[in-house]
Design an enzyme around this catalytic site. Structure first.
Site, PDB file in Angstrom:
ATOM      1  N   ILE A   1     -31.954   8.562 -14.554  1.00  0.00           N
ATOM      2  CA  ILE A   1     -30.923   9.569 -14.315  1.00  0.00           C
ATOM      3  C   ILE A   1     -31.458  10.514 -13.248  1.00  0.00           C
ATOM      4  O   ILE A   1     -32.579  11.010 -13.350  1.00  0.00           O
ATOM      5  CB  ILE A   1     -30.618  10.395 -15.578  1.00  0.00           C
ATOM      6  CG1 ILE A   1     -30.213   9.491 -16.718  1.00  0.00           C
ATOM      7  CG2 ILE A   1     -29.510  11.395 -15.299  1.00  0.00           C
ATOM      8  CD1 ILE A   1     -29.966  10.244 -17.996  1.00  0.00           C
TER       9      ILE A   1
ATOM     10  N   GLU B   1     -34.150  16.982 -18.245  1.00  0.00           N
ATOM     11  CA  GLU B   1     -35.032  16.860 -17.073  1.00  0.00           C
ATOM     12  C   GLU B   1     -34.185  16.980 -15.815  1.00  0.00           C
ATOM     13  O   GLU B   1     -33.433  16.076 -15.478  1.00  0.00           O
ATOM     14  CB  GLU B   1     -35.728  15.502 -17.077  1.00  0.00           C
ATOM     15  CG  GLU B   1     -36.885  15.434 -18.047  1.00  0.00           C
ATOM     16  CD  GLU B   1     -37.651  14.127 -17.930  1.00  0.00           C
ATOM     17  OE1 GLU B   1     -38.289  13.746 -18.915  1.00  0.00           O
ATOM     18  OE2 GLU B   1     -37.569  13.472 -16.862  1.00  0.00           O
TER      19      GLU B   1
ATOM     20  N   ASP C   1     -33.897  16.918 -11.943  1.00  0.00           N
ATOM     21  CA  ASP C   1     -34.694  16.344 -10.862  1.00  0.00           C
ATOM     22  C   ASP C   1     -34.573  17.126  -9.569  1.00  0.00           C
ATOM     23  O   ASP C   1     -35.544  17.333  -8.873  1.00  0.00           O
ATOM     24  CB  ASP C   1     -34.265  14.886 -10.620  1.00  0.00           C
ATOM     25  CG  ASP C   1     -34.471  14.046 -11.849  1.00  0.00           C
ATOM     26  OD1 ASP C   1     -33.503  13.457 -12.326  1.00  0.00           O
ATOM     27  OD2 ASP C   1     -35.605  14.031 -12.358  1.00  0.00           O
TER      28      ASP C   1
ATOM     29  N   HIS D   1     -16.871  22.988  -6.327  1.00  0.00           N
ATOM     30  CA  HIS D   1     -15.639  23.424  -5.677  1.00  0.00           C
ATOM     31  C   HIS D   1     -15.335  22.462  -4.549  1.00  0.00           C
ATOM     32  O   HIS D   1     -16.204  22.139  -3.742  1.00  0.00           O
ATOM     33  CB  HIS D   1     -15.801  24.834  -5.125  1.00  0.00           C
ATOM     34  CG  HIS D   1     -15.870  25.878  -6.184  1.00  0.00           C
ATOM     35  ND1 HIS D   1     -14.768  26.266  -6.919  1.00  0.00           N
ATOM     36  CD2 HIS D   1     -16.904  26.589  -6.656  1.00  0.00           C
ATOM     37  CE1 HIS D   1     -15.129  27.181  -7.786  1.00  0.00           C
ATOM     38  NE2 HIS D   1     -16.430  27.405  -7.661  1.00  0.00           N
TER      39      HIS D   1
ATOM     40  N   CYS E   1     -11.349  20.673  -7.476  1.00  0.00           N
ATOM     41  CA  CYS E   1      -9.976  20.814  -7.011  1.00  0.00           C
ATOM     42  C   CYS E   1      -9.710  19.725  -5.970  1.00  0.00           C
ATOM     43  O   CYS E   1     -10.577  19.428  -5.148  1.00  0.00           O
ATOM     44  CB  CYS E   1      -9.771  22.175  -6.327  1.00  0.00           C
ATOM     45  SG  CYS E   1     -10.196  23.539  -7.393  1.00  0.00           S
TER      46      CYS E   1
END
Lengths: 359, 430
Positions: free
Chosen positions: A57, A93, A95, A139, A181
């Site tokens: 991940i 965690e 990164d 955003h 959005c």
């Protein structure tokens, strides 16, 4: 028999992917964007709960909400009102943190073009059998996503990055979820195969946040991710829920915006794609008592390459290449010409009478 | 005079060797006032390393030295310190002989003038005596060797020392009257950095006067001499450029060296005036101002030559000073070169100028530190001190010139000029 064992061995590798990766990025900073960090952490929590290890991940958070001085409950990030669910546990965690979350770093993680000194935890070491989940929140606008309040990534850049990933065989299938959005604009320009995309709102619509918490003082989650989290909480590693159910998450009545999706680039039917194909890391284990010979050669001698770790990285081609140490020498003609001229000038200046003393 | 000179050389070598071995050497080599992108030792080493790797040293913006420097340092890179000390010694010894010879010329002229009774009666204190001029050559060598600017420049291993050596050898050859060597060394100096081209006028004037050729544009002998000199100069320059081509087999040293000097692409701050102007210049006007600034170096040649045609060695000195102040990448090594000539003639505002120069030299590292390291100042501070430094130098040069001219004027018109009605008049510089 051997034939049956071979058959099941082939089936073993038939599901298409052998490993799962997730890139979860929150792109906005400042305290009032608490909900974006909470969004990302909730997806992180689900993905980790369903089996993807931290080593696979890449979590990018542009700001630290848990230890922000405006957080009345330090070391926590809540996703439900009344502090029901703390998504910032003991084993988060991160990164890429703070200003490391930039457009450049995000694109470098996707394409793998990182400097050789980057640690493994910051790399996407996927191969052509990896299913990757990419979740972005922040955003956005029509065709762009804002990073860090001073830069933006466009949908074309994203599409090109995915194409690079495809050409370099860095994914088997990609699920791209974006909660911003006008999020649908970000998957508009994708053109690489095997990508499925989900967005929280169409072009021209705003994605709205869910509910503020009066104790903390900010909105805790965005609606789409909130309902997606509720949906994912019911998933466990063995569930057979498929993508069509994910498409039904957060209808307009709950989300106010219309979630969008794009499945035309995806080769399989979404109904046959399990949620755990992307959100979890499910290993198929079949117990067999048959021995299956995977190597062809009869000698059975395993290739004893003592390959060190560094040999497997692309940088090994650079560090093992020693330039041929050819020392440069001035050409002989040059030396000859230069010293002849110097001697000529010397004798011209001081007269030829010295010449007879030398010769 | 051999003994004091030898002693001076030993002292100078000791100072430089001691500084080479100290911890300052590394710090000095990094200072922008001492090294410029044209002369830095770091770049020479980089260029040689690139050459060993099989890449042209002119690829990329690192190396801006001429190919002859490549050839020289290919063999001498391990003995670089000795090379630079030797270059400084060459400059000092060359200046010693130059000033000695020049003094001889001055005395001869004075003798003729005194015998012809051309000096007014009250001028005797202005006439130079051999007794007071006895130590001037040693002083000139001293001014160069013990000048902190030249010591710093040598310890930084800036190739400015080598350029200075070539220019000093050129002046020596000129003063000794050797046309061929003078042309060759001038070609070498121009080949190294373009600006010594302006020194050719002074050299021509000196050589012509030495051979008693009248400096008259209507005489054939004048043009024949000029043609000879130009032929020798251009021939040696061409030979050097051709040799440089054969060294590396390509012409890319031309844009890297001469294009770099003329078009000033690197705007690292230095003690000159170019960097600040060009850092804030609009692209639209860049070429225009580049031409203006470069012409500024060359434009003083003709007026100075007309004014100083009787005194070509002083003309050479003035040209050197102007080159050192107005060249595109000046360093303190260039300043040390013309400062060596200061004891030869007289100067008026010694105290003021020396104070300003000292103060500026002390303030340079301070303001650099404030700007770059501490972050509390900005480029304007550093440019201010650069400006003051250059103004001090210009003041020095113009004062020197004024003193020289005034002395000449007094030698012709008398020390105490009287107005027509007999009252005392004052001299005004118009």
């Amino acid at each position: 028999s051997i034939g049956l064992a071979m058959n099941s061995a082939e089936q073993f590798f038939n599901s298409g992917h052998t490993n799962n990766w997730a890139i979860l990025a929150c792109t906005s900073r400042f305290w009032f964007n608490y909900r974006h960090v909470a969004n990302t952490l909730s997806v992180y929590r689900s993905v980790k709960r369903l089996g993807i290890p931290d080593s696979q991940i890449v979590l990018m958070l542009a700001d630290d909400m848990a230890c922000n001085h405006r957080n009345p409950k330090p070391a926590t990030v809540f996703s439900h009102k009344n502090m029901e669910l703390n998504v910032y546990g003991d084993d988060v965690e991160v990164d890429y943190r703070g200003y490391e979350v930039s457009v450049e770093n995000f694109l470098r993680v996707l394409t793998g073009r990182l400097p050789p000194s980057t640690p493994r935890s910051k790399r996407l070491l996927s191969d052509d059998r990896s299913n990757i989940l990419i979740y972005l929140t922040g955003h956005g606008g029509n065709g762009f996503l804002k990073f860090q309040d001073f830069e933006e990534i466009s949908n074309i850049e994203l599409a090109d990055a995915f194409e690079q990933m495809w050409q370099k065989r860095r994914y088997n299938e990609l699920l791209f979820i974006i909660d911003t959005c006008q999020g649908a604009s970000m998957y508009e320009r994708l053109y690489s195969p095997n990508i499925m995309a989900l967005a929280s709102s169409q072009i021209g619509e705003d994605s709205l946040s869910h509910q503020p918490d009066l104790a903390i003082g900010v909105h805790l989650m965005d609606r789409y991710t909130f309902y997606m989290l509720e949906f994912l909480e019911d998933i466990h590693p063995a569930s057979k829920t498929n993508m069509n159910d994910l498409f039904k998450v957060c209808p307009k009545s709950q989300c106010v915006s219309t979630p969008g999706r794009r499945t035309d680039l995806f080769q399989r039917d979404p109904g046959s794609v399990l949620i755990t194909d992307f959100f979890g890391s499910v290993r198929k284990v079949e117990i067999t008592v048959e021995t299956i010979n995977l190597t062809d050669s009869e000698s059975g001698e395993l290739q004893n390459e003592s390959r060190s770790y560094v040999d497997q990285l692309p940088v090994s081609e650079i560090i093992h290449q020693k330039p041929k140490q050819k020392d440069w020498h001035p050409p002989d003609g040059f030396i000859l010409g230069l010293w002849t001229l110097i001697l000529l000038v010397f004798f011209k200046t001081y007269g030829m009478k010295h010449l007879k003393h030398i010769l | 005079m051999a003994a004091p000179l030898t002693l001076l050389l030993i002292v100078a070598v000791t100072i430089r060797a001691a500084l080479f071995r100290s911890t300052f050497a590394y710090w000095i080599a990094e200072r922008v006032e001492v090294v410029s992108p044209l002369t830095a030792w770091k770049r020479v080493v980089e260029g040689l390393a690139l050459l060993d790797l099989g890449v042209s040293p002119y690829a990329g913006d690192v190396f801006h030295e001429t190919p002859l420097i490549i050839y020289l340092f290919h063999f001498l890179v391990d003995y670089a310190e000795i090379t630079f000390i030797l270059a400084d010694i060459i400059v000092a010894v060359a200046f010693y002989y130059v000033v000695k010879d020049y003094n001889k010329q001055v005395f001869r002229k004075q003798k003729f003038a005194l015998e012809a009774d051309r000096y007014p009666a009250d001028c005797h204190e202005l006439v130079r005596t051999p007794k007071e001029m006895y130590y001037i050559p040693l002083k000139a060598a001293l001014f160069y060797l013990l000048n902190p600017f030249s010591v710093l420049s040598c310890v930084a291993k800036s190739t400015c020392c080598l350029n200075n050596a070539v220019v000093s050898l050129f002046i020596l050859a000129t003063v000794k009257g050797n046309m061929l060597l003078s042309a060759i060394f001038l070609a070498l100096a121009t080949y190294q950095s373009l600006y010594p081209l302006t020194l050719c006028v002074g050299a021509l004037l000196y050589l012509m006067q030495r051979q008693f050729i009248p400096v008259n544009a209507y005489r054939l002998s004048f043009w024949w001499f000029v043609a000879q000199y130009a032929f020798m100069y251009l021939g040696s320059l061409l030979v050097m450029v051709a040799l440089s081509f054969f060294l590396l087999g390509s012409w890319d040293f031309l844009p890297s060296v001469y294009g770099f000097i003329l078009s000033v692409p690197d705007l690292t701050p230095n003690v000159g005036l170019f960097w600040y102007f060009f850092a804030e210049m609009f692209e639209h006007f860049r070429l225009f101002f580049l031409c203006v600034f470069q012409i500024n170096v060359f434009v003083y040649t003709v007026p100075l030559a007309i004014k100083l045609k009787e005194h070509p060695v002083f003309l050479i000195f003035m040209q050197l000073a102007i080159i050192s102040i107005f060249k595109s990448y000046p360093t303190v090594g260039d300043i040390a070169l013309y400062m060596a000539f200061l004891p030869v003639w007289i100067l008026r505002n010694v105290f003021l100028v020396s104070c300003v120069l000292l103060m500026c030299s002390a303030l340079f590292p301070v303001l650099w530190h404030l700007w770059i390291n501490a972050g509390s100042a900005n480029a304007n501070f550093y440019f201010a001190i650069t400006l003051v430094f250059n103004i001090a130098q210009m003041l020095l040069v113009s004062d020197y010139f004024y003193a020289f001219l005034r002395r000449e004027h007094h030698l012709v018109h008398g020390l105490y000029p009287k107005k027509k009605d007999g009252s005392e008049a004052t001299l005004v510089l118009k």
